[in-house]
Design a protein around this motif. Structure first.
Motif, PDB file in Angstrom:
ATOM      1  N   VAL A 164      34.378   3.321  44.917  1.00 55.11           N
ATOM      2  CA  VAL A 164      33.741   4.191  45.901  1.00 55.11           C
ATOM      3  C   VAL A 164      34.713   5.303  46.330  1.00 55.11           C
ATOM      4  CG1 VAL A 164      32.417   4.227  48.048  1.00 55.11           C
ATOM      5  CG2 VAL A 164      32.570   2.109  46.717  1.00 55.11           C
ATOM      6  N   ILE A 165      34.195   6.522  46.468  1.00 47.12           N
ATOM      7  CA  ILE A 165      35.014   7.662  46.891  1.00 47.12           C
ATOM      8  C   ILE A 165      34.758   7.940  48.372  1.00 47.12           C
ATOM      9  CG2 ILE A 165      35.590  10.098  46.459  1.00 47.12           C
ATOM     10  CD1 ILE A 165      36.166   8.268  44.063  1.00 47.12           C
ATOM     11  N   MET A 166      35.827   8.047  49.154  1.00 42.08           N
ATOM     12  CA  MET A 166      35.739   8.167  50.611  1.00 42.08           C
ATOM     13  C   MET A 166      36.530   9.379  51.107  1.00 42.08           C
ATOM     14  SD  MET A 166      34.271   5.161  51.010  1.00 42.08           S
ATOM     15  CE  MET A 166      34.230   5.191  52.798  1.00 42.08           C
ATOM     16  N   ASP A 167      36.173   9.871  52.285  1.00 37.81           N
ATOM     17  CA  ASP A 167      37.052  10.871  52.897  1.00 37.81           C
ATOM     18  C   ASP A 167      37.966  10.196  53.928  1.00 37.81           C
ATOM     19  OD1 ASP A 167      35.714  10.582  55.332  1.00 37.81           O
ATOM     20  OD2 ASP A 167      34.498  12.386  55.055  1.00 37.81           O
ATOM     21  N   TYR A 168      38.834  10.990  54.583  1.00 38.71           N
ATOM     22  CA  TYR A 168      39.839  10.396  55.478  1.00 38.71           C
ATOM     23  C   TYR A 168      39.240   9.870  56.784  1.00 38.71           C
ATOM     24  CZ  TYR A 168      43.294  12.829  52.470  1.00 38.71           C
ATOM     25  OH  TYR A 168      44.045  13.284  51.426  1.00 38.71           O
ATOM     26  N   ASP A 169      37.961  10.167  57.019  1.00 43.34           N
ATOM     27  CA  ASP A 169      37.292   9.566  58.173  1.00 43.34           C
ATOM     28  C   ASP A 169      36.447   8.368  57.756  1.00 43.34           C
ATOM     29  OD1 ASP A 169      38.310  11.363  60.109  1.00 43.34           O
ATOM     30  OD2 ASP A 169      36.939  12.902  59.351  1.00 43.34           O
ATOM     31  N   ALA A 170      36.701   7.891  56.529  1.00 45.80           N
ATOM     32  CA  ALA A 170      36.039   6.701  56.013  1.00 45.80           C
ATOM     33  C   ALA A 170      34.536   6.877  55.829  1.00 45.80           C
ATOM     34  CB  ALA A 170      36.353   5.490  56.895  1.00 45.80           C
ATOM     35  N   LYS A 171      34.138   8.101  55.477  1.00 42.52           N
ATOM     36  CA  LYS A 171      32.737   8.340  55.118  1.00 42.52           C
ATOM     37  C   LYS A 171      32.628   8.376  53.601  1.00 42.52           C
ATOM     38  CE  LYS A 171      31.020  10.136  59.300  1.00 42.52           C
ATOM     39  NZ  LYS A 171      32.254  10.573  60.031  1.00 42.52           N
ATOM     40  N   VAL A 172      31.525   7.798  53.076  1.00 47.29           N
ATOM     41  CA  VAL A 172      31.342   7.766  51.628  1.00 47.29           C
ATOM     42  C   VAL A 172      31.066   9.173  51.108  1.00 47.29           C
ATOM     43  CG1 VAL A 172      29.917   6.896  49.732  1.00 47.29           C
ATOM     44  CG2 VAL A 172      30.481   5.394  51.641  1.00 47.29           C
ATOM     45  N   VAL A 173      31.824   9.581  50.096  1.00 47.32           N
ATOM     46  CA  VAL A 173      31.652  10.874  49.453  1.00 47.32           C
ATOM     47  C   VAL A 173      30.867  10.707  48.149  1.00 47.32           C
ATOM     48  CG1 VAL A 173      32.875  12.790  48.328  1.00 47.32           C
ATOM     49  CG2 VAL A 173      33.761  11.816  50.475  1.00 47.32           C
ATOM     50  N   ASP A 174      31.156   9.612  47.457  1.00 44.34           N
ATOM     51  CA  ASP A 174      30.468   9.360  46.190  1.00 44.34           C
ATOM     52  C   ASP A 174      30.522   7.870  45.865  1.00 44.34           C
ATOM     53  OD1 ASP A 174      29.080  10.437  43.860  1.00 44.34           O
ATOM     54  OD2 ASP A 174      30.876   9.860  42.723  1.00 44.34           O
ATOM     55  N   GLY A 175      29.446   7.364  45.239  1.00 45.64           N
ATOM     56  CA  GLY A 175      29.413   5.965  44.845  1.00 45.64           C
ATOM     57  C   GLY A 175      28.254   5.240  45.485  1.00 45.64           C
ATOM     58  N   LYS A 176      27.763   4.211  44.808  1.00 49.97           N
ATOM     59  CA  LYS A 176      26.564   3.510  45.265  1.00 49.97           C
ATOM     60  C   LYS A 176      26.868   2.238  46.031  1.00 49.97           C
ATOM     61  CE  LYS A 176      23.870   5.348  41.429  1.00 49.97           C
ATOM     62  NZ  LYS A 176      23.412   5.096  40.064  1.00 49.97           N
ATOM     63  N   MET A 177      28.078   1.739  45.917  1.00 46.58           N
ATOM     64  CA  MET A 177      28.364   0.441  46.525  1.00 46.58           C
ATOM     65  C   MET A 177      29.005   0.611  47.899  1.00 46.58           C
ATOM     66  SD  MET A 177      29.419  -1.838  43.240  1.00 46.58           S
ATOM     67  CE  MET A 177      28.584  -3.296  43.868  1.00 46.58           C
ATOM     68  N   ARG A 178      28.998  -0.486  48.649  1.00 48.87           N
ATOM     69  CA  ARG A 178      29.644  -0.504  49.957  1.00 48.87           C
ATOM     70  C   ARG A 178      31.156  -0.647  49.726  1.00 48.87           C
ATOM     71  NH1 ARG A 178      27.738  -5.268  53.917  1.00 48.87           N
ATOM     72  NH2 ARG A 178      25.693  -4.260  53.706  1.00 48.87           N
ATOM     73  N   PRO A 179      31.952   0.182  50.387  1.00 49.29           N
ATOM     74  CA  PRO A 179      33.405   0.096  50.128  1.00 49.29           C
ATOM     75  C   PRO A 179      34.011  -1.147  50.798  1.00 49.29           C
ATOM     76  CG  PRO A 179      32.980   1.632  51.904  1.00 49.29           C
ATOM     77  CD  PRO A 179      31.619   1.208  51.393  1.00 49.29           C
ATOM     78  N   SER A 180      35.243  -1.451  50.421  1.00 50.75           N
ATOM     79  CA  SER A 180      35.992  -2.561  51.026  1.00 50.75           C
ATOM     80  C   SER A 180      35.846  -2.553  52.546  1.00 50.75           C
ATOM     81  CB  SER A 180      37.479  -2.415  50.677  1.00 50.75           C
ATOM     82  OG  SER A 180      38.256  -3.207  51.527  1.00 50.75           O
ATOM     83  N   SER A 181      35.725  -3.736  53.150  1.00 48.32           N
ATOM     84  CA  SER A 181      35.600  -3.814  54.612  1.00 48.32           C
ATOM     85  C   SER A 181      36.865  -3.315  55.311  1.00 48.32           C
ATOM     86  CB  SER A 181      35.282  -5.245  55.031  1.00 48.32           C
ATOM     87  OG  SER A 181      36.220  -6.138  54.486  1.00 48.32           O
ATOM     88  N   ASP A 182      37.959  -3.199  54.574  1.00 54.80           N
ATOM     89  CA  ASP A 182      39.216  -2.705  55.148  1.00 54.80           C
ATOM     90  C   ASP A 182      39.380  -1.196  54.986  1.00 54.80           C
ATOM     91  OD1 ASP A 182      40.312  -5.333  55.881  1.00 54.80           O
ATOM     92  OD2 ASP A 182      40.376  -5.676  53.723  1.00 54.80           O
ATOM     93  N   THR A 183      38.330  -0.495  54.604  1.00 58.98           N
ATOM     94  CA  THR A 183      38.444   0.919  54.251  1.00 58.98           C
ATOM     95  C   THR A 183      38.998   1.791  55.378  1.00 58.98           C
ATOM     96  OG1 THR A 183      36.716   0.783  52.586  1.00 58.98           O
ATOM     97  CG2 THR A 183      37.124   2.955  53.537  1.00 58.98           C
ATOM     98  N   LYS A 184      38.576   1.529  56.598  1.00 59.24           N
ATOM     99  CA  LYS A 184      39.058   2.383  57.694  1.00 59.24           C
ATOM    100  C   LYS A 184      40.571   2.286  57.890  1.00 59.24           C
ATOM    101  CE  LYS A 184      34.839   2.805  60.415  1.00 59.24           C
ATOM    102  NZ  LYS A 184      34.167   2.433  61.679  1.00 59.24           N
ATOM    103  N   THR A 185      41.139   1.139  57.577  1.00 57.76           N
ATOM    104  CA  THR A 185      42.603   1.031  57.665  1.00 57.76           C
ATOM    105  C   THR A 185      43.255   1.945  56.630  1.00 57.76           C
ATOM    106  OG1 THR A 185      42.291  -1.278  58.303  1.00 57.76           O
ATOM    107  CG2 THR A 185      44.530  -0.589  57.748  1.00 57.76           C
ATOM    108  N   HIS A 186      42.726   1.904  55.412  1.00 53.14           N
ATOM    109  CA  HIS A 186      43.244   2.800  54.369  1.00 53.14           C
ATOM    110  C   HIS A 186      43.112   4.264  54.826  1.00 53.14           C
ATOM    111  CE1 HIS A 186      43.364  -0.108  50.784  1.00 53.14           C
ATOM    112  NE2 HIS A 186      42.790  -0.825  51.733  1.00 53.14           N
TER     113      HIS A 186
END
Lengths: 233, 233, 233, 233
Positions: free
Chosen positions: C58-80
Motif C-alpha cells: 500500500v502507498i501512503m502519504d506522511y499523514d497516513a492517508k492511502v495514496v494507492d493500493g486496494k488493501m488496508r495498510p499495516s495497523s502500525d502505519t501512523k507510527t511509520h
C-alpha cells in the motif's frame, strides 16, 4: 558384504543424529547388536557424518575386539561392549554430547521428573552416574565407564528396561533401546526432557516433582500391560 | 589467478561460517597462511558471505601490507598478521562474533573447564584476555589486539599449540589451527563449549571444574602421544 | 503498476523478515519511502508473508492517508508516517516482535552497551521508550507511538542518525535506516545484540559497560570520518 | 472416502505442527470438528508425522466413540471430545508438548501478560489449570482432563472465546479456535508468548504486568467491534 543388514541398521541410526540436531561434528556414535551372532556394529572413530559410508562401520564382539572392518572403531567402543555383554535385552546404544544433557551431566545432577513428557518415557528421575574414580579413569577407562553405569543403576535400584538413559558426570549421556533406532529416539527424548527441566527450574527454582498418580498414569498408559498409546504393534 | 590454492582454502573456510551458524551478516573472517611464501589470504572487509567471490580474497604479508588483490582486507587484518608473525605453527585463523562466545567475552570471564567436550579439545580454561589499555586502543588497535593475546598467553603460561582459542574482553573470540579449516572447527567447538558452560552454571552455580585425571585422560586420548581417537591420519 | 520500484523495495525488505527469523506469522512490517514524491510503501495488515504479493503493498502519504493500493495498510502505519514526517534522513522503517528485543521491551529496560558487536552499530545504550500515557493510548495510539519515540530521543539527547533503533516498553522494537533494507539489517542486529546482552547478564549480573575508548574506537572505525571498515562505497 | 474434507482439514493442520517446530516425534495432535454431523477427526495415536496419511485420520463422536477409521485415535481423544461437547463455538483443538509452554506447565504457573504480543491475542494471563486430583487421574483420566479445563475457566471467570489456550499443570498446553488451523496458530502464539515471558522474567524478575489501557487497546484493535487489524475478512 558380510554383516550387511547389521551395518545398515547401524549406519541409518547414526545418520539420524545430525538430522535430530544431537551432534556437532563427530561428537556421537550409535551401535547396533546382532544377538544371534554375538557381535555389534559401531561407527568408526572421528569420521564426520557427511563422509560416513556403510563399509566404514566396524563389527565388534562383546570383548571389544574387531571382528570385521578396516577402520578403528569409536573410542567409546568398550563402553558399548560392556553394556551389550551385561544387559541382554538391549539392541542398540547411542552416545552423544547433546547440549542440555551435557549441561546436566556437567552440573552433576539427576534430572528431576517434572511432567508427563518425562513420565511418558520413564517414571523416575534420569540418573547422573558419579564421575569415575581416579583408578577407573587411569585404568581401562571406557570399560570402567560401562561399569560405572552398572554401579549407578545398582545403587539407585534402577532397571535398564524401565530406564533407558543415563548421564555420566562431567561427560554426557548414553541411551539404549530394543533397536539402534530406538536408542536414538531415547537420546532425542532425553535432550528435550533435559531442556524442559532446565527451563522449569529457571521459571520456578522450587518446582516440586510431578505427583505419583500422574507420573505412573502416563508411564502405564504407554508402557503398562493395559497400555493404550500407539497402535499396539 | 596467482595464489589460487591459498585463496581457495581461505574462501572455503570462510563459507563454513554461515553454514555452522557462527556469523550474522559480515561479523566474522577467516584467513589462511602460505608459510613458504610468507603471505596469508583473508576475507575482504564488509562483504556479505552470499556475495563473496574467490577473487575478492586479499593476499597480505605478515606486516599487514597488501600483496595481491583489489579489495580492502578485513579491518581485523593486523591481528591476524601479528598471530602469523609470532606463532609459526599456525596455518589458519578465525574471528567471529558467535553468540555464546561473545557473551562470555562481554562478561569478561574465562570459560571454566566443566566436562569432556571441553577437555577433548583443550585441558585448560579458555582464557579471556583483559580489555586493551586506552593507549593500545588509541594506538595501533588491531595490531595491539594481537599483542594483548600474547600478553594473556604469557601471563597464564599457555601454549598456542595446546590452547587454540581465546576470548577478547568486550569483543569476541579468535581461534586458530594447523589449517584455516581447523581454525573454523575450533570456532564452532568454542561456541558449543561456551553454551554448555553457560547452561551448566545456570543449573548449578557452584559447579566445580572437572577433576584432573578425567580432564587429562580425555585430552591425551585425542592429542597425546598414545592417542587412540580418530583414524590416526 | 505505479510506484513499482518503491513497492519492490518494500516487498523485498519485508520478505527478508521471515528469512532472518525475525517474525512469527504476520508479526512485523517494513516500509520504504520515496522522498521525491513524499510517499511511502508499507505492508498490508495481517497478510502472511508466504501469500504477500507485490501489488498488495500500500502507498501512503506522511499523514497516513492511502495514496494507492486496494488493501488496508499495516495497523502500525501512523507510527511509520510520523517517523518519516519528522526524520527526513530516513529511507526505511522496520517493526518486528523479535523475541529478545521484545523481552527487553517487556522488562522495560534499555539494552546496556557491553561489547563491540553493539558498538560497531551504535555507541550508546539502546533506549527503551517508556510506555505511553493513558491519554496517548486512548487517543490516536499509533500516531502517539511515533511521538513517544521522539520524546524518548529528546529526553536522552539521542540522534536518529547515530541510533537507528528503539524499544517501546511493553511492545517491541522499531528500527530504521537510509533504505528499507538497512532498516531490516538494524532489526536483525538489534535482536542479536539483545540476545548477547541477555546472556552476558545471566553469566555475570554485575557486568560493567564497555569502556569509552573501545566503544568509540569501534563506532568510529565503521562510522567515523576516517572509517576503514567495508569497501568505502 | 467418507468425511474426506474433514479428514483433509485435520490432516493439513496436523502437518503444520512439525513445520512450526511445535512437536518432537509424535508429541502432539490436532482435531477438527464437523458440527453439522456432530463428529470430529483426530490424528491416530503414536503415528510419526512423516508417515501420517489422510486415511489414517480417525472420525469420532462427542462421546469419543469411533465413527469411522481403522486406527486407534490419539490417547488424548476424550479430552478433545469433552471440549467439543461443552464448547459449541470451537472448530478445532491442538495439543502439543512445545518446550516453553511445557516449562510453564511444569512450573505450575499462569503466564503473566507482559506485552502487546500477548495482548494481541488475549487480554488476560494464560491460565495454568491445577494438576488433577488423584481420583480424576485414577478415574477416566483424559475425560477428566477436559473437566479440569472447565473447572479452571469457571474458577477464573474466563470465556473460551476470549481465551483460546490453557496449560495443564505438569503436562502441557491445549489450544483451540474456530478452525483446526486456527487452533494450531494459537499453539504457535502460545509457545512464543511463553518464551518471551520466560526471558522477560530472567531479565527483570520484578517486571509488572502491562497496564490496562495498553492491554485492552491491543486486544480491541484486533478483536473488538471496531477492530482495524487485518483485511476485515
Amino acid at each position: 558384504m558380510t554383516y550387511q543388514s547389521l551395518r545398515e541398521e547401524c549406519y541409518e541410526a547414526n545418520m539420524q543424529l545430525p538430522k535430530l540436531g544431537l551432534v556437532l561434528f563427530t561428537f556421537g556414535n550409535v551401535s547396533a547388536v546382532d544377538r544371534s551372532q554375538a557381535v555389534f556394529a559401531i561407527k568408526p572413530s572421528g569420521v564426520p557424518y557427511e563422509f560416513l559410508k556403510l563399509e566404514d562401520i566396524v563389527i565388534m564382539d562383546y570383548d571389544a575386539k574387531v571382528v570385521d572392518g578396516k577402520m578403528r572403531p569409536s573410542s567409546d567402543t568398550k563402553t558399548h561392549a560392556q553394556l551389550y555383554k551385561n544387559w541382554e535385552g538391549i539392541g542398540g546404544i547411542t552416545h552423544t554430547h547433546s547440549t542440555y544433557a551435557v549441561a546436566w551431566s556437567q552440573a552433576g545432577l539427576d534430572i528431576p521428573i517434572f511432567g508427563t513428557t518425562h513420565a511418558d518415557h520413564t517414571h523416575q528421575d534420569i540418573p547422573c552416574a558419579p564421575v569415575l574414580t581416579d583408578e577407573m579413569i587411569e585404568g581401562d577407562y571406557e570399560f570402567e565407564t560401562g561399569n560405572q553405569i552398572f554401579n549407578c543403576f545398582a545403587d539407585k535400584g534402577l532397571s535398564y528396561k524401565e530406564m533407558e538413559m543415563v548421564l555420566l558426570q562431567n561427560h554426557g549421556p548414553f541411551t539404549w533401546g530394543k533397536t539402534a533406532e530406538k536408542s536414538v529416539y531415547s537420546a532425542a527424548v532425553l535432550e528435550e526432557v533435559a531442556r524442559m527441566a532446565y527451563l522449569t527450574l529457571q521459571i520456578n527454582p522450587n518446582t516440586p516433582r510431578i505427583k505419583d498418580t500422574l507420573r505412573l498414569k502416563h508411564y502405564e498408559r504407554k508402557h503398562g500391560k493395559n497400555a493404550y498409546y500407539g497402535q499396539g504393534c
